[in-house]
Structure formats: structure tokens, C-alpha cells
Design a protein around this motif. Structure first.
Motif, PDB file in Angstrom:
ATOM      1  N   ASN A 192       0.232   2.118 -14.396  1.00 34.46           N
ATOM      2  CA  ASN A 192       1.416   1.974 -14.006  1.00 34.46           C
ATOM      3  C   ASN A 192       1.374   1.020 -12.219  1.00 34.46           C
ATOM      4  O   ASN A 192       1.385   2.491 -11.636  1.00 34.46           O
ATOM      5  CB  ASN A 192       2.399   2.958 -13.526  1.00 34.46           C
ATOM      6  CG  ASN A 192       3.371   2.535 -13.051  1.00 34.46           C
ATOM      7  OD1 ASN A 192       3.302   1.812 -12.335  1.00 34.46           O
ATOM      8  ND2 ASN A 192       4.516   3.761 -13.549  1.00 34.46           N
ATOM      9  N   ILE A 193       0.960  -0.465 -12.091  1.00 30.45           N
ATOM     10  CA  ILE A 193       0.617  -0.153 -10.833  1.00 30.45           C
ATOM     11  C   ILE A 193       1.206   0.448  -9.707  1.00 30.45           C
ATOM     12  O   ILE A 193       0.339   0.595  -9.197  1.00 30.45           O
ATOM     13  CB  ILE A 193       0.698  -1.930 -11.157  1.00 30.45           C
ATOM     14  CG1 ILE A 193      -0.626  -2.437 -12.475  1.00 30.45           C
ATOM     15  CG2 ILE A 193       0.156  -2.754  -9.592  1.00 30.45           C
ATOM     16  CD1 ILE A 193      -0.791  -3.912 -11.771  1.00 30.45           C
ATOM     17  N   SER A 194       2.054   0.474 -10.251  1.00 31.59           N
ATOM     18  CA  SER A 194       3.523   0.765  -8.594  1.00 31.59           C
ATOM     19  C   SER A 194       2.873   2.269  -8.188  1.00 31.59           C
ATOM     20  O   SER A 194       2.925   2.449  -7.491  1.00 31.59           O
ATOM     21  CB  SER A 194       5.115   0.545  -9.042  1.00 31.59           C
ATOM     22  OG  SER A 194       4.736   1.506 -10.728  1.00 31.59           O
ATOM     23  N   SER A 195       2.431   3.216  -9.649  1.00 31.92           N
ATOM     24  CA  SER A 195       1.359   3.869  -8.626  1.00 31.92           C
ATOM     25  C   SER A 195       0.587   4.585  -8.242  1.00 31.92           C
ATOM     26  O   SER A 195       0.265   5.114  -8.563  1.00 31.92           O
ATOM     27  CB  SER A 195       2.417   5.148  -9.635  1.00 31.92           C
ATOM     28  OG  SER A 195       1.735   5.332 -11.132  1.00 31.92           O
ATOM     29  N   ASP A 196      -0.114   3.419  -8.766  1.00 31.57           N
ATOM     30  CA  ASP A 196      -1.710   3.588  -8.356  1.00 31.57           C
ATOM     31  C   ASP A 196      -1.885   2.296  -7.289  1.00 31.57           C
ATOM     32  O   ASP A 196      -2.975   1.458  -7.307  1.00 31.57           O
ATOM     33  CB  ASP A 196      -2.475   3.676  -9.019  1.00 31.57           C
ATOM     34  CG  ASP A 196      -3.665   3.986  -8.761  1.00 31.57           C
ATOM     35  OD1 ASP A 196      -3.825   4.171  -8.148  1.00 31.57           O
ATOM     36  OD2 ASP A 196      -4.806   3.900 -10.114  1.00 31.57           O
ATOM     37  N   ILE A 197      -0.615   2.175  -6.349  1.00 28.90           N
ATOM     38  CA  ILE A 197      -1.540   1.184  -5.218  1.00 28.90           C
ATOM     39  C   ILE A 197      -2.469   1.143  -4.554  1.00 28.90           C
ATOM     40  O   ILE A 197      -2.723  -0.032  -3.800  1.00 28.90           O
ATOM     41  CB  ILE A 197       0.207   0.323  -4.862  1.00 28.90           C
ATOM     42  CG1 ILE A 197       0.337  -0.960  -4.051  1.00 28.90           C
ATOM     43  CG2 ILE A 197       0.177   1.987  -3.480  1.00 28.90           C
ATOM     44  CD1 ILE A 197       0.640  -2.000  -5.364  1.00 28.90           C
TER      45      ILE A 197
ATOM     46  N   ALA B 134     -22.910 -11.365  -8.623  1.00 30.59           N
ATOM     47  CA  ALA B 134     -22.873  -9.870  -8.574  1.00 30.59           C
ATOM     48  C   ALA B 134     -21.495  -9.887  -8.852  1.00 30.59           C
ATOM     49  O   ALA B 134     -20.525 -10.821  -7.582  1.00 30.59           O
ATOM     50  CB  ALA B 134     -24.069  -9.251  -7.818  1.00 30.59           C
ATOM     51  N   LEU B 135     -21.002  -9.092  -9.802  1.00 30.99           N
ATOM     52  CA  LEU B 135     -19.132  -8.798  -9.065  1.00 30.99           C
ATOM     53  C   LEU B 135     -19.068  -7.057  -9.254  1.00 30.99           C
ATOM     54  O   LEU B 135     -19.923  -6.401  -9.825  1.00 30.99           O
ATOM     55  CB  LEU B 135     -18.626  -9.302 -10.553  1.00 30.99           C
ATOM     56  CG  LEU B 135     -17.009  -8.352 -11.006  1.00 30.99           C
ATOM     57  CD1 LEU B 135     -16.646  -9.096  -9.792  1.00 30.99           C
ATOM     58  CD2 LEU B 135     -17.211  -8.786 -12.589  1.00 30.99           C
ATOM     59  N   PHE B 136     -18.346  -7.180  -7.756  1.00 29.06           N
ATOM     60  CA  PHE B 136     -18.310  -5.191  -7.398  1.00 29.06           C
ATOM     61  C   PHE B 136     -16.461  -5.178  -7.330  1.00 29.06           C
ATOM     62  O   PHE B 136     -15.724  -5.959  -6.795  1.00 29.06           O
ATOM     63  CB  PHE B 136     -18.563  -5.511  -5.700  1.00 29.06           C
ATOM     64  CG  PHE B 136     -19.817  -5.116  -5.438  1.00 29.06           C
ATOM     65  CD1 PHE B 136     -20.617  -4.196  -5.434  1.00 29.06           C
ATOM     66  CD2 PHE B 136     -20.795  -7.096  -5.298  1.00 29.06           C
ATOM     67  CE1 PHE B 136     -21.972  -4.391  -5.165  1.00 29.06           C
ATOM     68  CE2 PHE B 136     -22.218  -6.592  -5.256  1.00 29.06           C
ATOM     69  CZ  PHE B 136     -22.537  -5.343  -5.265  1.00 29.06           C
ATOM     70  N   LEU B 137     -16.296  -4.957  -8.950  1.00 30.27           N
ATOM     71  CA  LEU B 137     -14.824  -4.474  -8.519  1.00 30.27           C
ATOM     72  C   LEU B 137     -13.937  -3.341  -8.315  1.00 30.27           C
ATOM     73  O   LEU B 137     -13.364  -2.662  -8.123  1.00 30.27           O
ATOM     74  CB  LEU B 137     -14.341  -4.203 -10.505  1.00 30.27           C
ATOM     75  CG  LEU B 137     -14.890  -5.360 -11.511  1.00 30.27           C
ATOM     76  CD1 LEU B 137     -15.046  -4.218 -12.400  1.00 30.27           C
ATOM     77  CD2 LEU B 137     -13.856  -6.026 -10.958  1.00 30.27           C
ATOM     78  N   SER B 138     -14.642  -2.659  -7.211  1.00 24.78           N
ATOM     79  CA  SER B 138     -14.166  -1.239  -6.470  1.00 24.78           C
ATOM     80  C   SER B 138     -13.735  -0.137  -6.783  1.00 24.78           C
ATOM     81  O   SER B 138     -14.520  -0.019  -8.200  1.00 24.78           O
ATOM     82  CB  SER B 138     -13.498  -2.006  -4.761  1.00 24.78           C
ATOM     83  OG  SER B 138     -12.744  -1.005  -3.910  1.00 24.78           O
ATOM     84  N   ASP B 139     -12.459  -0.090  -6.986  1.00 24.98           N
ATOM     85  CA  ASP B 139     -11.733   0.437  -7.974  1.00 24.98           C
ATOM     86  C   ASP B 139     -10.360  -0.030  -8.424  1.00 24.98           C
ATOM     87  O   ASP B 139      -9.500   0.788  -8.438  1.00 24.98           O
ATOM     88  CB  ASP B 139     -11.518   1.819  -6.882  1.00 24.98           C
ATOM     89  CG  ASP B 139     -12.160   2.696  -6.568  1.00 24.98           C
ATOM     90  OD1 ASP B 139     -12.874   2.654  -6.643  1.00 24.98           O
ATOM     91  OD2 ASP B 139     -11.568   4.111  -5.874  1.00 24.98           O
ATOM     92  N   SER B 140     -10.742  -1.360  -8.591  1.00 27.41           N
ATOM     93  CA  SER B 140      -8.994  -1.959  -8.596  1.00 27.41           C
ATOM     94  C   SER B 140      -9.272  -2.035 -10.368  1.00 27.41           C
ATOM     95  O   SER B 140      -9.919  -0.598 -11.085  1.00 27.41           O
ATOM     96  CB  SER B 140     -10.106  -3.429  -9.317  1.00 27.41           C
ATOM     97  OG  SER B 140     -10.670  -3.916  -9.872  1.00 27.41           O
ATOM     98  N   LEU B 141      -7.590  -1.924 -10.830  1.00 30.57           N
ATOM     99  CA  LEU B 141      -7.393  -1.970 -11.894  1.00 30.57           C
ATOM    100  C   LEU B 141      -7.106  -3.517 -13.250  1.00 30.57           C
ATOM    101  O   LEU B 141      -7.492  -4.112 -12.544  1.00 30.57           O
ATOM    102  CB  LEU B 141      -5.971  -1.786 -11.934  1.00 30.57           C
ATOM    103  CG  LEU B 141      -5.523  -0.006 -10.823  1.00 30.57           C
ATOM    104  CD1 LEU B 141      -3.371   0.078 -10.856  1.00 30.57           C
ATOM    105  CD2 LEU B 141      -5.730   1.250 -11.557  1.00 30.57           C
TER     106      LEU B 141
ATOM    107  N   LEU C  95       0.791  -1.395   0.245  1.00 27.15           N
ATOM    108  CA  LEU C  95      -0.251  -0.324   0.528  1.00 27.15           C
ATOM    109  C   LEU C  95       0.936   1.338  -0.141  1.00 27.15           C
ATOM    110  O   LEU C  95       1.267   1.410   1.466  1.00 27.15           O
ATOM    111  CB  LEU C  95      -0.688   0.020   1.410  1.00 27.15           C
ATOM    112  CG  LEU C  95      -1.950  -1.053   0.846  1.00 27.15           C
ATOM    113  CD1 LEU C  95      -2.455  -0.386   2.632  1.00 27.15           C
ATOM    114  CD2 LEU C  95      -2.953  -0.705  -0.040  1.00 27.15           C
ATOM    115  N   PHE C  96       0.488   1.656  -1.232  1.00 26.45           N
ATOM    116  CA  PHE C  96       1.569   3.247  -1.199  1.00 26.45           C
ATOM    117  C   PHE C  96       1.147   4.200  -0.039  1.00 26.45           C
ATOM    118  O   PHE C  96      -0.110   4.443  -0.532  1.00 26.45           O
ATOM    119  CB  PHE C  96       0.915   3.375  -2.263  1.00 26.45           C
ATOM    120  CG  PHE C  96       2.388   4.651  -3.252  1.00 26.45           C
ATOM    121  CD1 PHE C  96       1.977   5.511  -3.737  1.00 26.45           C
ATOM    122  CD2 PHE C  96       3.363   3.168  -3.012  1.00 26.45           C
ATOM    123  CE1 PHE C  96       3.540   6.207  -4.721  1.00 26.45           C
ATOM    124  CE2 PHE C  96       5.132   4.509  -3.740  1.00 26.45           C
ATOM    125  CZ  PHE C  96       4.721   5.706  -4.251  1.00 26.45           C
ATOM    126  N   SER C  97       1.530   5.216   0.538  1.00 26.22           N
ATOM    127  CA  SER C  97       1.684   6.146   0.943  1.00 26.22           C
ATOM    128  C   SER C  97       1.810   7.519   0.068  1.00 26.22           C
ATOM    129  O   SER C  97       1.467   9.102   0.692  1.00 26.22           O
ATOM    130  CB  SER C  97       3.030   6.532   2.119  1.00 26.22           C
ATOM    131  OG  SER C  97       4.213   6.652   1.189  1.00 26.22           O
TER     132      SER C  97
END
Length: 319
Positions: free
Chosen positions: A182-187, A204-211, A151-153
Motif C-alpha cells: 500500500n503505497i500510501s501507507s509506505d510513502i 549500476a542501479l541503486f534501488l534505495s528502499d523503493s517499492l 512524504l508521510f509523517s
């Protein structure tokens, strides 16, 4: 007995907040901004609180955790202690700075403290966890333990901004390029909890804010869903055609009040939802919004003959 599978879509401003009813079992998924807590409290007051079986906090963006943090911080007497809270706490990594208010590690910390002090159960939710609620199955698709530990700060500072009145022009003849994240910049978003809820033969599929890059690792083949909560309020960066080709569905939910600062929902995402529905062989595409003003702003152009797009404003969906 008629099986009930109902998804309530709360007015969570820029965020997400859902109440899922499966017969006599209820689940909270996120709590929107702090102002949404009053709606969650009212629901528990007007219904049997013992029906609440679990609460999912997908990640610590303020427009997802805020209402849950306030619910437990100020109205905990209404929340049953037997309902576990699933949240991947950012304390898993060393947080050295938090110079903005969008990623609210403070809310995550305070929520954990309140839960611990008041005897609530706090659980992690990572890839592969399957929860059986006696007739309702919840499968956690993301994050993997790797992302949960990264988890990125840092996060781009922003606020809700002004709500837009501009039309969203959707051109179905113009196929947008695929997102390149860029996953590392949007962790923070990469590590958000995505999950499925299955009940009475419906999913039902809940994708939250996933990439999409993360979800492609979990949805490896074409899978049928009855409804999909689209990621990150319809952002063009969080929905790809590659992922939608694996999601056999023509019934979608987008949660946002459409602020100008974000531009959600993006036209590119709406085009992808329409085109993927066509590819899967459907004759129509249903997109449900929790704000009528967002629904009314969308203009569909160059739709293929014989295909219909239904833009729907609703506070709930029945499966």
C-alpha cells in the motif's frame, strides 16, 4: 588508461552507505547510521576530497541519513563545498507529528540547516533528472514529484534489534507470492531516491528502499544492468518478480547486518533473484553482502541442475 568503476559497500548496520568511484570522480550514496560518518570522513582524509562530485541522500530513514547528517554536522571541514547534496527535504509537506525515531525529519532539517549555513548546495532529485558529470551520467528514476510531495509523517517505531544467527532457508522450488504494498501507507520508502550511474559502458542501479510498484512505472521494458543494489536490504516487500523480469542482471548487492527484528534479507527475495537470473538465461547468480555473517547464514535448497549461486562477502565491487 583503465576505466575504474568501483562500488565500496560500507558496514552501515541495518542501512545503506556506498562510495562510488568512477575514474577521478566520486559519489556518496547515503551514509548509514551516524556511526558510519567516521568512515566517510576517513575516506575524504585519505583521498583527494575534490574528487567528490555529489552526495545523494535517498530518504530520511535513520539508517540512510544518519551518517551524512553527522558528516556535515561535525566533519564538514573535510567535505568540499562544490559537491552538491541531492535530498528531497520533508519540509515540502506539513509535518504535524513525529513520535518515533526511525524516520528522522529532525536529521533532515538539521542537515539542511548546516548545508545552508555553510554554503553547500542542496538540490532536489526527482524522476527524470539527468545529471552529467563529464563521463559519468546519473539518472534519477524516483520519486516522482507527486510522491515527493506526499512524504508521510507516521512510521512504525522500531530499533536495530538483535542480529540474528538463524539460517535463511532458500527453497528455489517454492515460488513466493508477489508483494502487495500500500503505497500510501509506505510513502517514505515510496518517495526514496532510486537512480542509475552509468560510466565507461557500465550501468549500476541503486534501488534505495523503493517499492516495486513505483519502479515499474520507470523501468517500462527489459533493461540491462551490470549490478543492482536491491531495495530495502532484501525485504520481501520491495522486490517483485515482475520488476526483476525488466531488470536484466545476475549481479546483486544486499546491504544489511541481518537483525532479527527485521529478518533481512528475506528468503523470498533471494528466491526471486535466483529465479529471475535463470529466466534471463544466466548460468549463475551473484549476490554480494557487506557482512560476512549474513552471507554465511544463507542455505540454498533445490537449486536447478547446472545453475550456480555465488554468495559473496566483499567490501567493494569492480565493474
Amino acid at each position: 588508461m583503465t576505466n575504474t568503476f568501483r562500488i565500496h559497500m560500507l558496514k552501515a548496520k541495518t542501512g545503506d552507505s556506498f562510495i562510488v568511484e568512477c575514474d577521478e570522480k566520486t559519489f556518496f550514496i547515503d551514509g548509514g547510521t551516524r556511526s558510519v560518518a567516521k568512515y566517510l570522513k576517513r575516506y575524504l582524509q585519505e583521498n583527494d576530497p575534490a574528487k567528490l562530485k555529489a552526495v545523494f541522500v535517498t530518504h530520511v530513514d535513520r539508517d540512510h541519513i544518519g551518517g551524512i547528517a553527522k558528516l556535515y554536522g561535525q566533519f564538514s571541514k573535510f567535505v568540499p563545498k562544490k559537491a552538491p547534496v541531492y535530498m528531497n527535504h520533508p519540509e515540502q509537506v506539513a509535518i504535524t507529528t513525529n513520535r518515533c525515531g526511525l524516520v528522522t525529519y529532525e536529521d533532515g532539517n538539521s542537515l539542511k540547516e548546516v548545508l545552508t549555513e555553510n554554503g553547500y548546495v542542496l538540490e532536489e532529485a526527482t524522476t527524470g533528472k539527468i545529471l552529467d558529470f563529464h563521463g559519468v551520467t546519473v539518472e534519477v528514476l524516483s520519486p516522482s514529484s507527486v510522491f515527493a510531495g506526499q512524504l508521510f509523517s507516521e512510521w512504525k517505531a522500531s530499533d536495530d534489534g538483535f542480529v540474528s544467527t538463524d539460517f535463511i532457508e532458500v527453497d528455489c522450488s517454492n515460488i513466493p507470492p508477489e508483494p502487495n504494498n500500500n503505497i500510501s501507507s509506505d510513502i517514505v520508502n515510496a518517495s526514496s531516491i532510486a537512480l542509475t550511474i552509468t560510466h565507461a559502458g557500465k550501468a549500476a542501479l541503486f534501488l534505495s528502499d523503493s517499492l516495486p510498484e513505483v519502479m515499474l512505472n520507470q523501468i517500462k521494458e527489459k533493461t540491462k544492468f551490470d549490478v543492482v543494489k536491491i531495495s530495502h536490504h532484501g525485504s520481501k516487500h520491495n522486490t517483485s518478480m515482475e520488476l526483476l523480469r525488466r531488470i536484466d542482471c545476475n549481479n546483486f548487492i544486499i546491504s544489511t547486518n541481518g537483525p532479527r527484528s527485521y529478518g533481512h534479507p528475506h528468503a523470498e527475495t533471494l528466491v526471486r533473484l535466483i529465479l529471475s537470473s535463470i529466466e534471463h538465461g544466466y548460468s549463475e547468480c551473484n549476490i554480494t553482502f557487506n557482512y560476512e555473517k549474513v552471507c554465511n547464514r544463507i542455505k540454498i535448497n533445490n537449486l536447478p541442475n547446472g545453475f550456480r549461486v555465488n554468495l559473496i562477502y566483499s567490501e567493494a565491487i569492480n565493474l
